[in-house]
Design a protein around this motif. Structure first.
Motif, mmCIF file in Angstrom:
data_model
loop_
_atom_site.group_PDB
_atom_site.id
_atom_site.type_symbol
_atom_site.label_atom_id
_atom_site.label_comp_id
_atom_site.label_asym_id
_atom_site.label_seq_id
_atom_site.Cartn_x
_atom_site.Cartn_y
_atom_site.Cartn_z
ATOM 1 N N ARG A 49 0.819 -1.216 0.000
ATOM 2 C CA ARG A 49 0.000 0.000 0.000
ATOM 3 C C ARG A 49 0.853 1.267 0.000
ATOM 4 N NH1 ARG A 49 -5.533 -0.568 2.063
ATOM 5 N NH2 ARG A 49 -5.957 -2.780 2.374
ATOM 6 N N GLY A 50 2.162 1.085 0.084
ATOM 7 C CA GLY A 50 3.050 2.254 0.130
ATOM 8 C C GLY A 50 3.052 2.957 1.472
ATOM 9 N N LEU A 51 2.615 2.251 2.513
ATOM 10 C CA LEU A 51 2.555 2.842 3.853
ATOM 11 C C LEU A 51 3.808 2.487 4.646
ATOM 12 C CD1 LEU A 51 -1.189 2.123 4.701
ATOM 13 C CD2 LEU A 51 -0.150 4.336 4.100
ATOM 14 N N PRO A 52 4.238 3.385 5.523
ATOM 15 C CA PRO A 52 5.488 3.159 6.257
ATOM 16 C C PRO A 52 5.374 2.167 7.408
ATOM 17 C CG PRO A 52 4.524 5.273 6.863
ATOM 18 C CD PRO A 52 3.667 4.709 5.771
ATOM 19 N N PHE A 53 6.422 1.379 7.548
ATOM 20 C CA PHE A 53 6.646 0.506 8.704
ATOM 21 C C PHE A 53 8.114 0.734 9.054
ATOM 22 C CE2 PHE A 53 5.525 -4.003 10.436
ATOM 23 C CZ PHE A 53 6.284 -3.795 11.573
ATOM 24 N N LEU A 54 8.360 1.399 10.147
ATOM 25 C CA LEU A 54 9.703 1.845 10.515
ATOM 26 C C LEU A 54 10.185 1.187 11.797
ATOM 27 C CD1 LEU A 54 9.060 5.672 10.004
ATOM 28 C CD2 LEU A 54 10.029 4.055 8.347
ATOM 29 N N VAL A 55 11.492 1.078 11.934
ATOM 30 C CA VAL A 55 12.089 0.634 13.191
ATOM 31 C C VAL A 55 13.105 1.672 13.651
ATOM 32 C CG1 VAL A 55 11.740 -1.835 12.780
ATOM 33 C CG2 VAL A 55 13.890 -0.761 12.091
ATOM 34 N N ALA A 56 13.257 1.743 14.966
ATOM 35 C CA ALA A 56 14.336 2.518 15.568
ATOM 36 C C ALA A 56 15.444 1.523 15.858
ATOM 37 C CB ALA A 56 13.869 3.208 16.847
ATOM 38 N N ASP A 57 16.533 1.652 15.151
ATOM 39 C CA ASP A 57 17.669 0.749 15.271
ATOM 40 C C ASP A 57 18.707 1.410 16.174
ATOM 41 O OD1 ASP A 57 20.237 -0.469 14.749
ATOM 42 O OD2 ASP A 57 19.404 -1.325 12.923
ATOM 43 N N LEU A 104 7.506 8.980 10.732
ATOM 44 C CA LEU A 104 6.323 8.322 10.193
ATOM 45 C C LEU A 104 5.387 9.315 9.491
ATOM 46 C CD1 LEU A 104 4.946 5.421 10.320
ATOM 47 C CD2 LEU A 104 3.514 6.416 12.107
ATOM 48 N N LEU A 105 5.159 10.463 10.098
ATOM 49 C CA LEU A 105 4.170 11.404 9.563
ATOM 50 C C LEU A 105 4.519 11.928 8.172
ATOM 51 C CD1 LEU A 105 3.213 13.259 12.851
ATOM 52 C CD2 LEU A 105 1.904 11.488 11.631
ATOM 53 N N PRO A 106 5.750 12.384 7.917
ATOM 54 C CA PRO A 106 6.033 12.832 6.554
ATOM 55 C C PRO A 106 5.972 11.697 5.523
ATOM 56 C CG PRO A 106 7.977 13.129 7.966
ATOM 57 C CD PRO A 106 6.846 12.674 8.825
ATOM 58 N N ARG A 107 6.304 10.495 5.959
ATOM 59 C CA ARG A 107 6.198 9.356 5.033
ATOM 60 C C ARG A 107 4.729 9.051 4.732
ATOM 61 N NH1 ARG A 107 11.075 5.444 5.036
ATOM 62 N NH2 ARG A 107 12.736 6.757 5.883
ATOM 63 N N CYS A 108 3.862 9.245 5.726
ATOM 64 C CA CYS A 108 2.424 9.080 5.479
ATOM 65 C C CYS A 108 1.945 10.114 4.462
ATOM 66 C CB CYS A 108 1.634 9.233 6.783
ATOM 67 S SG CYS A 108 1.733 7.825 7.890
ATOM 68 N N ALA A 109 2.343 11.360 4.653
ATOM 69 C CA ALA A 109 1.937 12.422 3.729
ATOM 70 C C ALA A 109 2.408 12.101 2.313
ATOM 71 C CB ALA A 109 2.486 13.768 4.199
ATOM 72 N N LYS A 110 3.634 11.635 2.191
ATOM 73 C CA LYS A 110 4.189 11.285 0.881
ATOM 74 C C LYS A 110 3.404 10.145 0.237
ATOM 75 C CE LYS A 110 8.523 10.158 -1.406
ATOM 76 N NZ LYS A 110 9.939 9.852 -1.244
ATOM 77 N N ALA A 111 2.841 9.269 1.064
ATOM 78 C CA ALA A 111 2.049 8.127 0.566
ATOM 79 C C ALA A 111 0.618 8.522 0.219
ATOM 80 C CB ALA A 111 2.050 7.004 1.603
#
Length: 165
Positions: A49-57, A104-111
């Motif tokens: 879906r082009g939605l972000p799934f991020l981790v803090a490494d 996460l938020l800017p990646r959501c906007a981009k999606a």
């Protein structure tokens, strides 16, 4: 700390973080931690879906994760998502949640996401609500006694951020 897209190699740590909260808290209403296959499907679905799934490494370990999933399953909701943020035990209070949500938020906007909804279990602690407020989320309602877990009824607070403004 590095915030980066989740990979299949991260999913065992993601699952362990979530399983901790399933077993010990009311911040999720799941009562049984999902199997590894759930996390594999979640990653595939969000990628598709082009939605972000991020981790803090942090030094090669997943210290937390965040993702945005479709708010509701009906097609008309396709531009609205619910955010989810979980931090590994012992990793709270270090800015990881802020870093994850901030990415996460800017990646959501981009999606193409227009609305982000936070569903926050009312545990009596205000950390999650305060974090969301700091990014401009506004109260959108309260659902009283909608969850029963660990011997208590739990309210959820809804918060919403409009990414179009």
């Amino acid at each position: 700390m590095t915030i980066r897209p989740a990979t299949a190699a991260d999913l065992a740590e993601v699952a362990a973080i979530y399983a901790h909260y399933v077993a010990t808290s009311v911040i999720t209403f799941d009562e049984v931690a999902p199997e590894a296959a759930f996390w594999e499907e979640r990653l595939r679905e969000l990628d598709g879906r082009g939605l972000p799934f991020l981790v803090a490494d942090v030094e090669g370990e997943v210290a937390g994760y965040a993702y945005a999933s479709q708010w509701r399953p009906k097609p008309a909701y396709r531009h609205s998502v619910e955010d989810s943020i979980y931090l590994a035990p012992g990793r709270t209070g270090r800015g990881l949640g802020r870093a994850l949500l901030g990415e996460l938020l800017p990646r959501c906007a981009k999606a193409g996401v227009r609305q982000v909804v936070a569903v926050i279990a009312d545990t009596g602690e205000q950390g999650s609500a305060a974090l969301h407020r700091s990014f401009g989320f506004e109260p959108a309602g309260r659902l009283k006694g909608v969850g029963f877990k660990l011997g208590r009824w739990v309210d959820t607070e809804l918060m919403q951020l409009d990414l179009t403004g």
